[in-house]
Design a protein around this motif. Structure first.
Motif, PDB file in Angstrom:
ATOM      1  N   ALA A  78       2.630   6.364  -7.134  1.00  0.00           N
ATOM      2  CA  ALA A  78       1.658   7.329  -7.676  1.00  0.00           C
ATOM      3  C   ALA A  78       2.140   8.758  -7.481  1.00  0.00           C
ATOM      4  O   ALA A  78       1.895   9.627  -8.334  1.00  0.00           O
ATOM      5  N   ASP A  79       2.858   8.973  -6.350  1.00  0.00           N
ATOM      6  CA  ASP A  79       3.369  10.318  -6.096  1.00  0.00           C
ATOM      7  C   ASP A  79       4.668  10.589  -6.834  1.00  0.00           C
ATOM      8  O   ASP A  79       5.188  11.721  -6.786  1.00  0.00           O
TER       9      ASP A  79
ATOM     10  N   THR B 226       2.727   1.619  -3.342  1.00  0.00           N
ATOM     11  CA  THR B 226       1.856   2.045  -4.442  1.00  0.00           C
ATOM     12  C   THR B 226       1.581   3.547  -4.368  1.00  0.00           C
ATOM     13  O   THR B 226       1.582   4.258  -5.388  1.00  0.00           O
ATOM     14  N   VAL B 227       1.344   4.047  -3.149  1.00  0.00           N
ATOM     15  CA  VAL B 227       1.130   5.481  -2.981  1.00  0.00           C
ATOM     16  C   VAL B 227       2.365   6.266  -3.413  1.00  0.00           C
ATOM     17  O   VAL B 227       2.252   7.300  -4.102  1.00  0.00           O
ATOM     18  N   ARG B 228       3.529   5.770  -3.050  1.00  0.00           N
ATOM     19  CA  ARG B 228       4.757   6.496  -3.414  1.00  0.00           C
ATOM     20  C   ARG B 228       5.016   6.450  -4.914  1.00  0.00           C
ATOM     21  O   ARG B 228       5.553   7.403  -5.480  1.00  0.00           O
TER      22      ARG B 228
ATOM     23  N   VAL C 296       0.844  -1.205   0.000  1.00  0.00           N
ATOM     24  CA  VAL C 296       0.000   0.000   0.000  1.00  0.00           C
ATOM     25  C   VAL C 296       0.876   1.251   0.000  1.00  0.00           C
ATOM     26  O   VAL C 296       0.675   2.178  -0.811  1.00  0.00           O
ATOM     27  N   LEU C 297       1.847   1.279   0.907  1.00  0.00           N
ATOM     28  CA  LEU C 297       2.714   2.464   0.987  1.00  0.00           C
ATOM     29  C   LEU C 297       3.517   2.647  -0.290  1.00  0.00           C
ATOM     30  O   LEU C 297       3.679   3.776  -0.796  1.00  0.00           O
TER      31      LEU C 297
END
Length: 622
Positions: free
Chosen positions: A301-302, A297-299, A294-295
């Motif tokens: 995306a960022d 994937t967020v990074r 999860v972490l």
């Protein structure tokens, strides 16, 4: 060569440290020994093959590390050809992955080939030493131990030790190195996500320690119960005639079900413990991987993390799942192996028969060793090792002289110690007091091999082995014995029935000789005692299972054999007593009267009573 030697030593030292780390001292372990200390006792058996095992461990580490290269190739493919829309680069990367997979498989296969033969040899050596120790242990040891317990140690326990050496010992090292290298790769790729995956390590250490303590106790209990079940099966098979004759098959089945139920409960407790630790070890890392996914994937995306790095990170984490999850399985195998090793060394630590002379009493005026003096008992005393401290000794001050070439019959009431006294001559039991001499030489000063080559024994309960009749009889002869000696011994024992068997003396008698009658087995045991023409002969009621006619024929032939030997014969029948030159009455733990049969009948009331009872029994049988 020097480099290979250093790698070998390094691999072994790492394996030992890793093993000691995961099998630290267990308060709940049997006898307070640590699993590592118990398993370390296997080192003398492993030492001859240590180079091959170390090489196999190094190869397994290389194979495991090759597997960790795969995520790095995936990262290169995703961030390179995939991002650049280059199909050729993707195919080239796929070829690289294929080669890595083949290399890993070949290395693991080579590792398996390296350890198969040496570990089979280690198991064979362990089994050979165990069997040799069982042969050298005193009779008192075998009186205490159930045969099924010994059998389970020679089979199930040794199989567990071989499995431990083949798998857990190596993969504790391999998985440990794999986890360290994998975590290093994760931290290098992204230290934040890497540290997140290390969070489950803190609770896993105390949980594994707790599991290890509980599983150790259950593993030892299960292996002891396997020995109990084996004993019951063996006794039921050997005593199948008694079981069937008395219709006790249902009660035996109930006893077996009860013991099998206890074993099942223990195995289920082991399975419950293993499932519990495996569930914990699997769940905690999976939660960490989900959090990292999860972490990450967020990074991505960022834009803080490349897609290739995330793919490589997750692939590496997934590659570490088996090394982490196998910890519980490997710990369980280590504990089972430690219990097996402890059971093995329980037998190996028993003191074998020693040929060191025992302290002798004050010197007496008697013939020098080697002079013809026959068999002498000098104040012989005996107490069973497990007897109560305040219990009177079974034998207390036995004095008896069997002159050279003389036959002495030993008579006494049931349970007075006649059989025990005969067992003292070949040192099946050790004296508690006094001495026994053969031609003036103390038997405790003789090597057992020489003593037993001079003394032949026929026991009251004849034992035959799963071999031919010839092999069973010739066990009592020297290495040069042949067909003539066999034929003579069979004639003395009136064992003419052998010629009517399908293959005569080469007929296999089967386990315990149960295919033969009691009288036939007894005659073969007598033939085994006389085949080597021993200078000293000890016979424990050798004719008890014979009918009157056969007994008379055996006595006539045996009388000729006894003319050339010094013999002590335990007798219950008047007909057997009359084989002897003199009779000794054993009563109250000592010899109370010695004389001829007719003399004792006239002068000793106890002897007359014993013989009259025997005569009445014979008349009743007739």
């Amino acid at each position: 060569m020097l480099g290979a030697y250093r790698k070998t030593r390094w691999a072994l030292s790492v394996a030992e440290r890793n093993l000691a780390a995961v099998t630290a001292d267990l308060p709940g372990s049997p006898r307070g020994h640590s699993a590592a200390r118990t398993l370390a006792r296997l080192w003398p058996y492993v030492r001859p093959v240590r180079a091959r095992l170390a090489t196999a461990a190094v190869i397994a580490v290389l194979a495991s590390c090759v597997g960790l290269v795969v995520p790095l190739v995936l990262k290169a493919i995703v961030d390179g050809p995939v991002a650049d829309h280059d199909p050729g680069g993707v195919w080239l990367g796929a070829l690289g992955l294929l080669l890595l997979g083949i290399t890993e498989a070949v290395l693991f296969g080579f590792r398996r080939w390296l350890v198969a033969r040496p570990l089979a040899g280690v198991e064979a050596e362990l089994r050979r030493d165990l069997f040799g120790r069982l042969q050298r242990l005193p009779t008192s040891f075998h009186d205490r131990w159930a045969s099924g317990q010994l059998l389970s140690r020679a089979t199930t326990d040794l199989m567990m030790l071989r499995m431990f050496l083949a798998f857990p010992l190596t993969f504790l090292l391999v998985n440990g190195v794999t986890i360290v290298v994998g975590v290093a790769i994760l931290v290098i790729q992204d230290w934040g996500l890497g540290l997140l995956l290390l969070v489950p390590v803190a609770p896993l250490i105390p949980l594994c320690t707790y599991f290890e303590r509980r599983y150790s106790t259950a593993a030892r209990q299960a292996q002891d119960q396997i020995g109990d079940v084996t004993t019951l099966v063996e006794e039921s098979v050997l005593g199948i005639r008694v079981v069937k004759g008395f219709g006790r098959h249902r009660s035996q089945a109930r006893v077996f079900r009860a013991r099998a139920k206890e074993l099942r409960a223990t195995e289920l407790r082991k399975a419950h413990l293993l499932a519990w630790i495996w569930g914990v070890i699997t769940t905690l890392p999976e939660l960490a991987i989900v959090a990292a996914l999860v972490l990450g994937t967020v990074r991505v995306a960022d834009g803080d993390l490349s897609a290739g790095t995330l793919v490589a990170f997750l692939s590496t984490a997934l590659a570490l799942r088996w090394p982490v999850e196998s910890i519980g399985f490997l710990l369980a195998m280590c504990q089972e192996a430690a219990a097996a090793a402890e059971r093995y060394f329980e037998v190996m630590d028993e003191r074998p028969e020693q040929d060191v002379p025992l302290p002798a009493p004050e010197a007496r005026a008697e013939p020098r060793p080697g002079a013809a003096d026959g068999l002498r008992f000098h104040g012989v005393g005996f107490r069973f090792p497990d007897a109560a401290p305040d219990a009177p000794p079974l034998l207390d001050g036995v004095d008896l002289h069997v002159r050279p070439g003389e036959t002495v019959a030993l008579v006494g009431a049931t349970g007075c110690g006649k059989t025990t006294l005969t067992h003292l001559v070949p040192r099946l039991y050790e004296l508690s007091a006094g001495r026994i001499t053969l031609d003036g030489e103390d038997i405790t000063a003789m090597p057992r091999e020489r003593l037993r080559s001079r003394v032949a024994v026929a026991f009251e309960e004849p034992t035959l082995f799963s071999a031919s009749i010839a092999e069973n009889v010739l066990m009592g002869a020297g290495p040069g014995a042949g067909a003539e000696d066999l034929a003579r011994a069979l004639d003395v024992a009136q064992a003419g029935f052998v010629r009517d068997l399908p293959h005569a003396e080469h007929t296999e008698v089967g386990e315990q000789g149960l295919s033969l009658s009691g009288g036939q087995r007894q005659r073969l045991a007598l033939a085994r005692a006389v085949v080597g023409t021993p200078p000293f002969l000890v016979l424990d009621d050798p004719l008890s299972a014979l009918d009157v006619a056969t007994e008379a024929a055996v006595e006539a032939a045996l009388r000729r054999v006894l003319e050339g030997t010094t013999a002590l014969v335990v007798a219950h029948r008047p007909s057997t007593v009359q084989l002897a030159d003199r009779v000794a009455l054993l009563s109250g733990g000592r010899i109370t009267a010695v004389g001829t049969h007719h003399q004792l009948l006239r002068e000793n009331a106890e002897y007359a009573w014993l013989m009259s009872g025997a005569e009445r029994a014979l008349e009743g049988q007739a």
